[in-house]
Design an enzyme around this catalytic site. Sequence first.
Site, PDB file in Angstrom:
ATOM      1  N   ASN A 168       0.699  -0.663   0.361  1.00 46.63           N
ATOM      2  CA  ASN A 168       0.492  -0.229  -0.088  1.00 46.63           C
ATOM      3  C   ASN A 168       0.920   1.422  -0.033  1.00 46.63           C
ATOM      4  O   ASN A 168       2.605   1.035   0.571  1.00 46.63           O
ATOM      5  CB  ASN A 168      -0.804   0.111   1.445  1.00 46.63           C
ATOM      6  CG  ASN A 168      -2.061  -0.644   0.652  1.00 46.63           C
ATOM      7  OD1 ASN A 168      -2.539  -0.982  -0.104  1.00 46.63           O
ATOM      8  ND2 ASN A 168      -2.606  -1.327   1.954  1.00 46.63           N
ATOM      9  N   TYR A 178     -11.665   7.387   4.890  1.00 45.50           N
ATOM     10  CA  TYR A 178     -11.439   7.326   3.199  1.00 45.50           C
ATOM     11  C   TYR A 178     -12.523   8.561   2.706  1.00 45.50           C
ATOM     12  O   TYR A 178     -12.714   9.266   0.992  1.00 45.50           O
ATOM     13  CB  TYR A 178     -11.557   6.529   2.572  1.00 45.50           C
ATOM     14  CG  TYR A 178     -10.648   4.870   2.071  1.00 45.50           C
ATOM     15  CD1 TYR A 178      -9.282   5.778   3.072  1.00 45.50           C
ATOM     16  CD2 TYR A 178     -10.809   3.969   1.475  1.00 45.50           C
ATOM     17  CE1 TYR A 178      -9.096   4.421   3.174  1.00 45.50           C
ATOM     18  CE2 TYR A 178     -10.169   2.792   2.106  1.00 45.50           C
ATOM     19  CZ  TYR A 178      -9.093   3.260   2.702  1.00 45.50           C
ATOM     20  OH  TYR A 178      -8.236   2.266   3.350  1.00 45.50           O
ATOM     21  N   CYS A 184      -5.361  -6.903  -3.704  1.00 46.26           N
ATOM     22  CA  CYS A 184      -6.105  -6.905  -2.260  1.00 46.26           C
ATOM     23  C   CYS A 184      -6.959  -8.014  -2.211  1.00 46.26           C
ATOM     24  O   CYS A 184      -7.610  -8.548  -3.477  1.00 46.26           O
ATOM     25  CB  CYS A 184      -6.647  -5.797  -2.514  1.00 46.26           C
ATOM     26  SG  CYS A 184      -7.074  -5.391  -1.448  1.00 46.26           S
ATOM     27  N   HIS A 185      -7.320  -8.539  -0.916  1.00 48.99           N
ATOM     28  CA  HIS A 185      -8.423  -9.624  -0.669  1.00 48.99           C
ATOM     29  C   HIS A 185      -9.685  -8.815  -0.293  1.00 48.99           C
ATOM     30  O   HIS A 185     -10.719  -9.367   0.388  1.00 48.99           O
ATOM     31  CB  HIS A 185      -7.980 -10.090   0.642  1.00 48.99           C
ATOM     32  CG  HIS A 185      -7.133  -9.482   1.830  1.00 48.99           C
ATOM     33  ND1 HIS A 185      -5.927  -9.625   2.077  1.00 48.99           N
ATOM     34  CD2 HIS A 185      -7.848  -8.520   2.637  1.00 48.99           C
ATOM     35  CE1 HIS A 185      -5.251  -8.484   3.071  1.00 48.99           C
ATOM     36  NE2 HIS A 185      -6.756  -8.566   3.290  1.00 48.99           N
ATOM     37  N   HIS A 205     -10.258  -0.367  -2.492  1.00 52.20           N
ATOM     38  CA  HIS A 205     -10.801   0.176  -0.910  1.00 52.20           C
ATOM     39  C   HIS A 205     -11.441   0.862  -1.101  1.00 52.20           C
ATOM     40  O   HIS A 205     -12.126   1.544  -0.107  1.00 52.20           O
ATOM     41  CB  HIS A 205      -9.507   0.521  -0.258  1.00 52.20           C
ATOM     42  CG  HIS A 205      -8.437  -0.484   0.518  1.00 52.20           C
ATOM     43  ND1 HIS A 205      -7.205   0.096   1.039  1.00 52.20           N
ATOM     44  CD2 HIS A 205      -8.178  -1.951  -0.108  1.00 52.20           C
ATOM     45  CE1 HIS A 205      -6.788  -0.889   1.161  1.00 52.20           C
ATOM     46  NE2 HIS A 205      -7.329  -1.546   0.673  1.00 52.20           N
TER      47      HIS A 205
END
Length: 493
Positions: A149, A256, A170-171, A200
């Site tokens: 990241n 975010y 990414c998971h 994300h």
Amino acid sequence: MAFKVAFIGAGSIGFTRSLLQDLLAVPEFQDIEISFTDISQNNLNMVTELCQRDIDENGLNITIQSTKNRRAALKNAKYVFVVVRVGGLEAFQTDIDVPLAYGIDQCVGDTLSAGGIMYGQRGIPVMLDFCKDIREVAHPDCLMLNYANPMAMMTWAANKYGGVKTIGLCHGVQGGHRQIADVLGLKQEEVDIVCAGINHQTWYVQVKHNGNDMTGKLLEAFENHPDYSKTEKVRIDMLRRFGYYSTESNGHLSEYLPWYRKRPEETKNWIHLDSWIHGETGGYLRVCIEGRNWFETDFPNWMKEPPLHYSPEYRGQEHGSYIIEGLETGRTYRGHFNVINHGVINNLPDDAVIEAPGYVDANGINMPIVGDLPLGCAAVCHTSISVQRLAVEAAVHGNDQLLRQAMMMDPLTGAVCTPPEIWQMTDELLTIQSKWLPQYEDAVSEAQDRLKSEHLLPTKSFEGAARIKVKSVEEMKKDRKEASKNAGAADKA
């Protein structure tokens, strides 16, 4: 099959060991070469010893090439996993603590917000160094699989400026997929999804069961779920107001956006403290510190535990090994990948790194056209993409004006701070992180001069809305199983 896979940042116990287990669970891969490299000899030694023990106990004739010489580790590598955290926990601590003094309360601080932006400033120049080495000594068709990241920024820089084909992994999509199946009372494999957006901030724009659209049933299902209704309040509120569920955890998502963490007295209404990932102030930093301390203390006991099994039933859901399997064997794999857009999502910029469904086989990595995101979802992504673009260009060129503009455009930072506060905070971050920011040498000198002024803006003694004390090793010893689980989950070097 004989090819080489290299791990940069292999001292990351959580990712390195599990990714290696996934990879060596593929029957055709039992003769491949493996190399580990890291800047910490101590971490490298411990992880190499643990992983080599796993390999030996599974009866494989593979000897890990373990070296601090990165170019030696990368020589002839066909695939490179990147799992680094540039600056380690020392820099990470300042990503959280300096912004807190200005009222910016982050849960993770590794993707957006002030911490994520600075993480990118440290990571991108190093990522470009990796790319240079790969171009010069790795296999000509080397593919870089980036888990580091800030995912979008790092992958964007590597593709645009690094000259190495890079896919970000990414998971988050898998995790949300499991939650959606759970609230619908179904198994994950019974729910078909299309998830698209940016890392994300990816949206489940299609959710189907037996061909029937289930999207409209999700809000009520999540609101009535006994656990998620308490732990995923931000995600549920975004579902309520934007119409689609988002991939990222409650704590990640809350930082975010400009709405959920800007007033300390209200932040606790949106988070839950049963797990750091649900919104704890500096939660990921805490578990990483605890995990590092525990692993270093408890490593001899890890070596006494049973080895990992390299077989399909123990294989995880991380995309990396499946991508390599698809490319090498031709078996088709469907996943969600971070790539340069190039028209996959029509209403997001072509140059941005998007996350969308892809297919892998012997012909390569193929990204079908998604079309338009729902307008509101696209608007949320556009805001973050603007921050990412500014931050990438700032990091590559050492342009502190662009860095400051990225901070101003960041949703949470802009919701909490005034422009003069953002300028001063950026000066502090540049100064305190200067040893990891060689591209900002001139800007750091100027920032240091400004911070000597007698007319600095006042900051706060602010611990955040929900800070939890780091546990000592003695405290962790009271529940060794939980401490070991935490150490394994504290990913990325």
